[in-house]
Write an enzyme that holds these catalytic residues in place. Structure first.
Site, mmCIF file in Angstrom:
data_model
loop_
_atom_site.group_PDB
_atom_site.id
_atom_site.type_symbol
_atom_site.label_atom_id
_atom_site.label_comp_id
_atom_site.label_asym_id
_atom_site.label_seq_id
_atom_site.Cartn_x
_atom_site.Cartn_y
_atom_site.Cartn_z
ATOM 1 N N ARG A 104 8.116 -39.921 -19.787
ATOM 2 C CA ARG A 104 6.799 -39.305 -19.621
ATOM 3 C C ARG A 104 6.963 -37.790 -19.481
ATOM 4 N NH1 ARG A 104 5.022 -43.286 -21.466
ATOM 5 N NH2 ARG A 104 3.653 -44.833 -20.506
ATOM 6 N N HIS A 116 5.301 -38.561 -29.445
ATOM 7 C CA HIS A 116 5.238 -39.799 -28.641
ATOM 8 C C HIS A 116 5.341 -41.039 -29.542
ATOM 9 C CE1 HIS A 116 3.749 -41.530 -24.584
ATOM 10 N NE2 HIS A 116 4.496 -42.423 -25.223
HETATM 11 N N1 LIG Z 1 7.997 -42.677 -25.300
HETATM 12 C C1 LIG Z 1 7.605 -43.912 -25.540
HETATM 13 O O1 LIG Z 1 7.217 -44.230 -26.657
HETATM 14 C C2 LIG Z 1 7.709 -44.948 -24.445
HETATM 15 C C3 LIG Z 1 7.518 -46.294 -24.787
HETATM 16 C C4 LIG Z 1 7.649 -47.246 -23.794
HETATM 17 C C5 LIG Z 1 7.952 -46.869 -22.490
HETATM 18 N N2 LIG Z 1 8.125 -45.550 -22.179
HETATM 19 C C6 LIG Z 1 8.462 -45.146 -20.808
HETATM 20 O O2 LIG Z 1 9.699 -45.769 -20.443
HETATM 21 C C7 LIG Z 1 9.592 -46.167 -19.080
HETATM 22 C C8 LIG Z 1 10.643 -47.221 -18.759
HETATM 23 O O3 LIG Z 1 10.296 -48.462 -19.354
HETATM 24 P P1 LIG Z 1 11.055 -49.821 -18.968
HETATM 25 O O4 LIG Z 1 10.342 -50.922 -19.661
HETATM 26 O O5 LIG Z 1 12.511 -49.675 -19.181
HETATM 27 O O6 LIG Z 1 10.776 -49.856 -17.384
HETATM 28 P P2 LIG Z 1 11.417 -50.822 -16.282
HETATM 29 O O7 LIG Z 1 11.928 -52.057 -16.909
HETATM 30 O O8 LIG Z 1 10.411 -50.927 -15.196
HETATM 31 O O9 LIG Z 1 12.693 -49.996 -15.742
HETATM 32 C C9 LIG Z 1 12.571 -48.884 -14.935
HETATM 33 C C10 LIG Z 1 13.957 -48.455 -14.466
HETATM 34 O O10 LIG Z 1 13.833 -47.219 -13.743
HETATM 35 C C11 LIG Z 1 14.447 -47.364 -12.470
HETATM 36 N N3 LIG Z 1 13.771 -46.546 -11.453
HETATM 37 C C12 LIG Z 1 12.469 -46.580 -11.083
HETATM 38 N N4 LIG Z 1 12.236 -45.699 -10.086
HETATM 39 C C13 LIG Z 1 13.423 -45.103 -9.828
HETATM 40 C C14 LIG Z 1 13.843 -44.123 -8.905
HETATM 41 N N5 LIG Z 1 12.979 -43.564 -8.028
HETATM 42 N N6 LIG Z 1 15.138 -43.759 -8.894
HETATM 43 C C15 LIG Z 1 16.024 -44.323 -9.747
HETATM 44 N N7 LIG Z 1 15.694 -45.270 -10.666
HETATM 45 C C16 LIG Z 1 14.399 -45.645 -10.693
HETATM 46 C C17 LIG Z 1 14.335 -48.834 -12.138
HETATM 47 O O11 LIG Z 1 15.273 -49.162 -11.132
HETATM 48 P P3 LIG Z 1 15.476 -50.691 -10.657
HETATM 49 O O12 LIG Z 1 16.313 -51.291 -11.781
HETATM 50 O O13 LIG Z 1 16.217 -50.585 -9.399
HETATM 51 O O14 LIG Z 1 14.103 -51.290 -10.544
HETATM 52 C C18 LIG Z 1 14.618 -49.465 -13.510
HETATM 53 O O15 LIG Z 1 15.999 -49.530 -13.745
HETATM 54 C C19 LIG Z 1 8.142 -46.621 -18.954
HETATM 55 O O16 LIG Z 1 7.711 -46.589 -17.607
HETATM 56 C C20 LIG Z 1 7.411 -45.608 -19.811
HETATM 57 O O17 LIG Z 1 6.995 -44.503 -19.032
HETATM 58 C C21 LIG Z 1 8.005 -44.585 -23.141
#
Ligand SMILES: NC(=O)c1ccc[n+]([C@@H]2O[C@H](COP(=O)([O-])OP(=O)(O)OC[C@H]3O[C@@H](n4cnc5c(N)ncnc54)[C@H](OP(=O)(O)O)[C@@H]3O)[C@@H](O)[C@H]2O)c1
Length: 306
Positions: A221, A269
């Site tokens: 983000r 994006h």
């Molecule tokens: N650019 C794009 O096109 C696009 C598309 C899709 C998603 N995204 C972004 O990608 C993000 C991640 O997606 P995802 O599906 O991989 O999410 P996810 O499965 O919820 O994984 C989030 C990861 O971040 C870690 N995390 C969260 N808060 C943290 C903190 N304070 N300190 C350290 N680590 C932290 C979590 O730790 P834990 O393992 O301990 O829970 C987990 O490993 C989304 O939230 C979205 O914003 C972007």
């Protein structure tokens, strides 16, 4: 069962057709102010009025992985929020990040500039073990990206909130390990959710800890990154380049310095798009599981913010 659809920036009709085909027993319609109460909602960044009017919802199914736009709203405490798990996004993210990392590692950005000047110039190959890639966030997307980078034999580090274990990846967890994680990374890939803890996390202090000549790839983000801090570190030479897919304001305003900066590559994006067919199949499956009282994957912990 009534399903309401309220996704800003998406054409409703193909989603309605797809959801009706996947859930023939349901009545699926597009939300409008004053629409009848529904049992479930399929949403992307709905307006507050939608939430205020649809008080009878059991669950909201987000048509993306990130729920930051949804959690900005005042939500009823009882509502369940379900995010997309992968649904075709993880492989796209792996492609995007590997492309960016390999472009920097193999200096294809520099070769492009040379070729544009009509120069045939070989560069000394870089040493892979001196190109460790740090992946912030080891969730659905970060894990897939880390595995893909390992295929190319890059040293990979990962950082998450709770301890994780991934084959071939040096895993760090929590704030106490953050500095060590950063200082051992030459490329930093951001795949964190946007939460109160992670907003502005890519700033002067943290990016200064990366190895000199480091690269930043932000695919999570725009509000994770302090724009002026990135520009200052690129201009000072501490950072060698940045690939940015997400921005504080989207579309990126025409006057923003990122557009013309020689060390910044931007994309609109597009790193991991929501794929309609895959997403409809996943959401329909989750709605049916929810109705049967079975566990549903991708439930969001609202207090945690992701
Ligand atoms: N650019 C794009 O096109 C696009 C598309 C899709 C998603 N995204 C972004 O990608 C993000 C991640 O997606 P995802 O599906 O991989 O999410 P996810 O499965 O919820 O994984 C989030 C990861 O971040 C870690 N995390 C969260 N808060 C943290 C903190 N304070 N300190 C350290 N680590 C932290 C979590 O730790 P834990 O393992 O301990 O829970 C987990 O490993 C989304 O939230 C979205 O914003 C972007």
């Amino acid at each position: 069962m009534n399903i309401t659809f309220c996704c800003t920036d998406m054409k409703a009709e193909p989603w309605l057709v797809g959801l009706r085909a996947a859930l023939p027993q349901a009545k699926v319609s597009e939300w409008h102010p004053g629409a009848p109460q529904a049992d479930h909602a399929v949403v992307w960044a709905p307006p507050q009025r939608f939430v205020d009017e649809q008080r009878g919802l059991k669950a909201m199914f987000n048509t993306g992985a990130g729920v930051d736009a949804l959690l900005k709203l005042r939500l009823p405490p009882s509502i369940q929020i379900v995010r997309l798990d992968d649904a075709g996004m993880a492989v796209q993210m792996a492609e995007y990040v590997c492309h960016a990392v390999i472009r920097y590692f193999r200096e294809f950005d520099v070769y492009d500039a040379d070729v544009a000047q009509g120069q045939w110039a070989l560069r000394k190959p870089r040493v892979r073990k001196e190109f460790p890639v740090g992946v912030m966030g080891l969730g659905v997307l970060g894990e897939r990206v880390s595995r893909a980078l390992r295929q190319f034999e890059f040293p990979v580090r990962g950082w998450s909130r709770s301890p994780r274990s991934l084959e071939g990846v040096a895993c760090y967890a929590g704030p106490s390990a953050f500095r060590t994680f950063l200082s051992s990374s030459r490329v930093l890939v951001n795949l964190l959710p946007l939460t109160l803890d992670t907003s502005n996390i890519l700033n002067h202090d943290t990016l200064s800890l990366l190895r000199p000549g480091a690269y930043v790839i932000n695919v999570a983000r725009g509000a994770h990154l302090v724009d002026d801090d990135l520009l200052a570190l690129l201009d000072s030479g501490h950072l060698a380049g940045a690939t940015l897919d997400v921005f504080r304001t989207e579309p990126l305003p025409a006057a923003h310095p990122f557009w013309a900066h020689p060390k910044i590559t931007i994309t609109p994006h597009t790193s991991a798009r929501t794929l309609r067919e895959e997403s409809i199949a996943q959401i329909a499956g989750k709605i049916l599981a929810f109705e049967r009282g079975e566990p549903v994957g991708g439930l969001v912990d609202v207090a945690r913010g992701y």
